[in-house]
Design a protein around this motif. Structure first.
Motif, PDB file in Angstrom:
ATOM      1  N   ASP A   1       0.822  -1.213   0.000  1.00  0.00           N
ATOM      2  CA  ASP A   1       0.000   0.000   0.000  1.00  0.00           C
ATOM      3  C   ASP A   1       0.852   1.257   0.000  1.00  0.00           C
ATOM      4  O   ASP A   1       1.625   1.488   0.929  1.00  0.00           O
ATOM      5  N   LEU A   2       0.703   2.074  -1.025  1.00  0.00           N
ATOM      6  CA  LEU A   2       1.473   3.318  -1.069  1.00  0.00           C
ATOM      7  C   LEU A   2       0.834   4.355  -0.148  1.00  0.00           C
ATOM      8  O   LEU A   2      -0.384   4.460  -0.057  1.00  0.00           O
TER       9      LEU A   2
ATOM     10  N   GLU B   1      -3.051   5.941  -3.197  1.00  0.00           N
ATOM     11  CA  GLU B   1      -3.554   4.581  -3.401  1.00  0.00           C
ATOM     12  C   GLU B   1      -3.971   4.319  -4.841  1.00  0.00           C
ATOM     13  O   GLU B   1      -4.150   3.169  -5.242  1.00  0.00           O
TER      14      GLU B   1
ATOM     15  N   ASN C   1      -1.788   1.886  -6.536  1.00  0.00           N
ATOM     16  CA  ASN C   1      -2.112   0.482  -6.269  1.00  0.00           C
ATOM     17  C   ASN C   1      -3.333   0.028  -7.056  1.00  0.00           C
ATOM     18  O   ASN C   1      -3.350  -1.056  -7.641  1.00  0.00           O
TER      19      ASN C   1
END
Lengths: 454, 487, 131
Positions: free
Chosen positions: C39-40, C90, C93
């Protein structure tokens, strides 16, 4: 054997489990030429009672004087509860809270500390501490160089009111990266705002100012802050945290406020203790947080949605980012932050304000008394809790004679500020009683008139 | 157990004891300098503060309450007497700028500490000012650079760092304006000498090594490493993180190191304090002595005094406003006087005995060792990567499950080159019974991983909180109690 | 398994590039890269208008446990950055090849794009690096 729990029988059983005959075997990977049989030049061990006697006698050697020195370390009363609680083993002997679930006590305390420092400084975000005020100043300068995207400048313009000790440390730390401090001249103990015009258009990553200055004086921080912003520089404020209970905090300076504030946390419940351990604080505006060095605690939730605390933004730090980290700092001054947080909780804003005012008035009383003596004059009129006095003679013999009389008279400024030769920086915190202040005045008066008569 | 924030205990107008108002009046300063608002600090009674921070303390693991086998951190017992004596009013009350004539007690302790630290490391001189390991590293690399510069050897800007090194090593080299070259480790945990020969050259300023390394093994070819680096014109830096393993058994100075930092908060048992303070004293051989950071304590006759830039014009300068973490240095001094030469050798002996015993027991219980054919130093590495492949239970899950068993987790995911690793360091102060109980817990968790992996992945369940949402913490930053919420 | 769309170019540092109709080149990180990072939580982007030489780091993608530089394999000027990522990292992702693009570059030499891997070569590269 002190602190070793093993019985002889256990040692034999453990060696058997390892498959070794003796403890010596366990060091068989060390080349023979490097193995030693014992330590020279180290004394034999002493029983606890003997070490206790030794340390009592050494400590006794250093007691019995009354100090009027400040210069970055201030003697304040510390309520008994502060260190009684801070030295509980659960704080004292805990590691860095990397395992958050087993460290909620330290983590929540640091979050409370960050909140208190944000409130005191008027800025948004605090880290969990740096080593001391001097290294906090160095890290603030490095942070400003990284964070200022409007310029690639590697210079910071600083007032000479920033502690000369802090400037020396910053120079030592920043030299390798080619970052330099450029000093603004002092006039009457503060920066001459009109003279700033000479630097307009020059490129600086930041402007740094200490308020109150090392000399106790107060700069026009609003004008400095606005000047910095107009010149695309960030503004770094260096502040004694006690003073923030009564003086305008960096977050409220000028039109937009300072960008970064830092300083020495020692006045918040840490004993002067020969110079350490203290702690450096560092706070900033929210948008700069990813350039902030050091640990930071955030509040979040656990798997059940219950509030909890954890170290956050760790990708800035050396254990993840390695050579690209914001700093090499790992260990900070956690135990000192524990004490400072308890201290701030006990005193509150009102307690800090009363202390700050008491220091101010004690120093004024002292400066008035001393400058009434022939041969002593007060140099600056406006100051917080330190005053500069000019003497009509060299200071060293005067200070030696005072020390012999049990009085530490102050910090001589001549080395750091040649323009203030034969000047002394004095400080009387709330710890100094009226009798002690009067005794200093009386003793100095006698010394000066004796040497005049001689 | 949940403890509200101190701000939530606050009520306007409530106070703990402090200065009575009568003694002072408003500041005699122009209004432009004054604060208009009141900072939002809590307003609580003394009992509320004491109870709150006592309750918070009870949410922590600590050495005093739990076994703490945290690799590379040396979490040994911190003797109570060290704290008590360092807090004597004669020491805590001494102003750092007070005259040396009135600080001979403190200065004599510092001078003797310098001498003892030089003796246990085999170095010529010691400076006590660095305030943590990372600052000791900074001092060391800065001295190496100053040495080359003083010889006009300006091209040496590269610091060699093994891939297994602590992150502070490369970060430090960058802070000193150097470039970093990573060096591979051989399959047996020793440095790849051929790679080292390729790496050194006229650009080499020095190499930073930990010995025993962060892989928990002694670098057997250290003399050859020293020869290669010295012949190339570089210097050797010793990261003292693992000094506990060889105290009284070997001297870094004799291995060929030119400069060393010691972590007094590891080897010499000063407190970790929930993150610090540390203390990173540095030792050097003769050729680097002129560059030591100031101040250093000198002795003339029977008097002690500070040596400053005037005495040491080539010094790299000052790293702290005064003289470093003085009170921590006192604790280390007291510890060394308690142990003496014999006691210090026992440190390495029993730290190594405990590590090898624990390693042997875990290996026979089926745990996979990273370096099964090597002696453990004072620590060793277990990798659970096979278990991860078979059950999905990771080193992180193992760490969390240990918390439920009443043990602090070992260091996980460091060093980076061993997958799914646990770096385990028991220290010399743990008893055999505690080591056995730790083995039992490790075995029980392993069994559970095969039977019910989800149960292990759900751990911890008995801590004040369950696993925390780190992603939310970083995305929705909440770093301070909102001012508008504090009553 | 990660996706590797056919119409893109790839690098061995797990960046993807796409030539847009206006002649600019979009750049992002691959599906494989976002999975590896997890998760960024933050994306650091360059200033629009800044100039890069091939091989320079032009952005940083940060997860809780790692931070990685994103390298620009082409020399050129940054024409645009994906501002949405400031608040919604996000997206990288959720949509690495579309909503999660990082920067758009005006390349000095558009032909350099052709030297990069195609989808098939990148797929092969991934398979080999997993061995």
């Amino acid at each position: 054997m002190p602190y070793i729990p093993h019985t002889d029988e256990e040692v034999q059983e453990m060696l058997a489990a390892i498959g070794a005959v003796s403890i010596d075997d366990l060091f068989d990977e060390i080349p023979d030429a490097l193995r030693i049989d014992g330590l020279d030049r180290v004394p034999v061990g002493l029983e606890e009672s003997a070490v206790s006697r030794l340390m009592q006698s050494r400590a006794a050697t250093d007691t019995g004087s009354v100090s009027f020195i400040g210069a970055g370390a201030y003697e304040h009363y510390i309520p008994a509860a502060v260190w009684d609680v801070a030295t509980r083993g659960e704080y004292y002997s805990a590691y860095t809270p990397y395992q958050a679930e087993a460290s909620q006590g330290s983590l929540q305390l640091i979050y409370e500390y960050q909140s208190m420092m944000a409130a005191l400084s008027g800025l948004d975000v605090s880290n969990a501490s740096l080593y001391d005020g001097a290294t906090a100043f160095a890290e603030a300068c490095l942070m400003a160089v990284r964070a200022n995207r409007k310029t690639k400048s590697r210079r910071v313009l600083t007032t000479r009111g920033v502690s000369p000790l802090y400037r020396a440390v910053a120079n030592a730390i920043m030299a390798g990266q080619g970052i330099e401090l450029v000093e603004l001249p002092n006039r009457h103990g503060v920066v001459d705002i009109a003279a700033l015009a000479e630097h307009a258009g020059e490129d600086y990553a930041a402007v740094a100012v200490q308020q109150p200055s090392f000399l106790g004086t107060l700069d026009d921080v609003d004008a400095l802050c606005d000047w910095a912003s107009a010149n695309n520089s960030l503004l770094i404020g260096v502040c004694n945290p006690l003073s923030l209970a009564v003086l305008k905090p960096p977050g409220q300076w000028g039109t937009h406020g300072a960008d970064i504030a830092c300083g020495e946390g020692q006045p918040l419940g840490i004993p002067v203790s020969s110079g350490g351990p203290y702690f450096g604080y560092l706070v900033c505006r929210q948008p700069l947080v990813r350039q902030m060095p050091g640990r930071i605690v955030g509040r979040t939730v656990d798997l059940d949605g219950k509030p909890g605390f954890t170290l956050t933004l760790q990708a800035r730090e050396q254990h993840i980012r390695r050579s690209k980290a914001t700093s090499n700092i790992c260990t900070n001054q956690g135990l000192m932050v524990t004490a400072a947080t308890i201290y701030m909780a006990l005193l509150g804003a009102e307690g800090l304000r009363r202390n700050a005012q008491a220091c101010h008035h004690n120093t004024r009383r002292l400066a008035a008394g001393l400058s009434a003596l022939p041969g002593v004059e007060q140099v600056f009129d406006t100051y917080f809790h330190e005053a500069v006095l000019r003497f009509d003679r060299p200071l060293e013999p005067v200070l030696d004679a005072l020390a012999d009389a049990g009085i530490f008279g102050g910090y001589p400024l001549g080395d750091a500020y040649p323009e203030l030769g034969q000047c002394l920086l004095v400080c009387a915190t709330e710890m100094r009683t009226a009798d002690e202040i009067d005794a200093y005045v009386e003793t100095l008066g006698r010394l000066l008139s004796d040497s005049r008569a001689a | 157990m949940h403890e509200p924030l101190i701000f939530e205990h606050s009520q306007p107008g409530r106070r703990a004891p402090g200065l009575s108002e009568a003694r002072q009046s408003a500041l005699n300063l122009p209004a432009a300098f004054l604060r208009g608002d009141v900072p939002a600090l809590p307003e609580v009674s003394e009992l509320q503060a004491v109870r709150h921070y006592t309750r918070l303390s009870q949410l922590n693991f600590s050495i005093d309450t739990h076994f703490y086998p945290l690799g590379s951190c040396t979490m040994k017992y911190n003797p109570k007497v060290c704290n008590q004596l360092a807090m004597l009013p004669g020491f805590t009350g001494r102003h750092p700028l007070g005259p040396a004539s009135h600080g001979q007690g403190f200065l004599s302790c510092m001078y003797e500490l310098q001498e003892m630290l030089a003796a246990v490391t085999g170095m010529a001189e010691v400076s006590l000012t660095p305030m943590a390991g990372a600052q000791g590293e900074f001092a060391g690399v800065a001295m190496i650079m100053a040495y080359h510069r003083a010889r006009g050897d300006d091209a040496r800007r590269e610091i060699i760092v093994p891939d297994a090194a602590h992150g502070t090593n490369p970060a430090t080299a960058i802070m000193c304006g150097c470039e970093v070259r990573e060096l591979a480790t051989g399959p047996d945990g020793d440095i790849d000498l051929e790679a080292l020969r390729q790496a050194v050259g006229p650009q080499t300023a020095g190499i930073m090594l930990t010995n025993p390394s962060t892989l928990g093994v002694f670098e057997r070819q250290i003399q050859e490493v020293a020869r290669i680096v010295h012949e190339a014109g570089g210097l050797l830096y010793y990261d003292g993180a693992n000094l506990n393993a060889i105290l009284g058994r070997a001297l870094p100075g004799a291995m060929g190191f030119d400069v060393i930092h010691m972590n007094l908060h590891k080897t010499f048992s000063t407190p970790h304090g929930g993150g610090g303070p540390g203390s990173g004293a540095v030792g050097v051989n003769q050729r680097l002595a002129p560059f030591l950071p100031v101040p250093v304590v000198g002795k003339e006759g029977d008097k002690y005094r500070w040596l400053t830039e005037t005495d040491r014009p080539q010094s790299i300068g000052r790293l702290s406003a005064f003289m470093g973490n003085a009170g921590i240095l006192l604790r280390a001094y007291i510890y060394m006087r308690l142990l003496g030469a014999e006691g210090m050798r026992r440190v390495a002996d029993f730290a190594t005995l405990n590590a090898n015993y624990l390693m042997a027991r875990l290996a026979s219980a089926g745990f996979q060792l990273a370096y099964p054919r090597r002696r453990a130093s004072h620590e060793f590495i277990v990798s659970v990567k096979d278990l991860t492949r078979e059950t999905g239970v990771t080193a992180m899950d193992f760490a969390k499950a240990l918390l439920d068993e009443g043990f602090h987790a070992p260091t996980t995911y460091f060093p980076l080159l061993v997958p799914e690793c646990l770096l385990i360091e028991p220290t010399e102060t743990e008893s055999r019974q505690d080591l056995d109980a730790f083995v039992d817990a490790m075995v029980a968790i392993r069994q559970r991983a095969f039977q019910d992996p989800e149960a292990v992945k759900a751990a911890p369940l008995t801590m004040p909180v369950r696993r925390l949402d780190d992603v939310r913490a970083a995305r929705q930053l909440d770093l301070a109690w909102p001012v508008e919420q504090s009553a | 398994m990660s996706e590797t769309p056919d119409n893109l170019k790839y690098t061995s540092d797990h960046e993807w590039l796409r030539l847009e109709d206006d002649g600019t080149v979009s750049l992002g990180v691959t599906d494989h890269a976002q999975q590896a990072l997890g998760d960024l939580v933050f994306v650091e982007l360059p200033e629009s208008g800044s100039q890069f030489t091939a091989g320079d780091a032009c952005a940083v993608v940060e997860s809780v446990k790692a931070a990685s530089d994103v390298y620009c394999p082409l020399s050129g000027r940054v024409a645009a950055v994906n501002e949405r990522l400031q608040d919604e990292p996000e997206l990288v992702n959720a949509s690495p090849y579309d909503d999660g693009w990082l920067v758009r570059v005006e390349p000095d030499e558009p032909a350099a794009l052709e030297e990069l891997m195609g989808a098939e070569a990148y797929g092969q590269f991934l398979a080999e690096s997993e061995d």
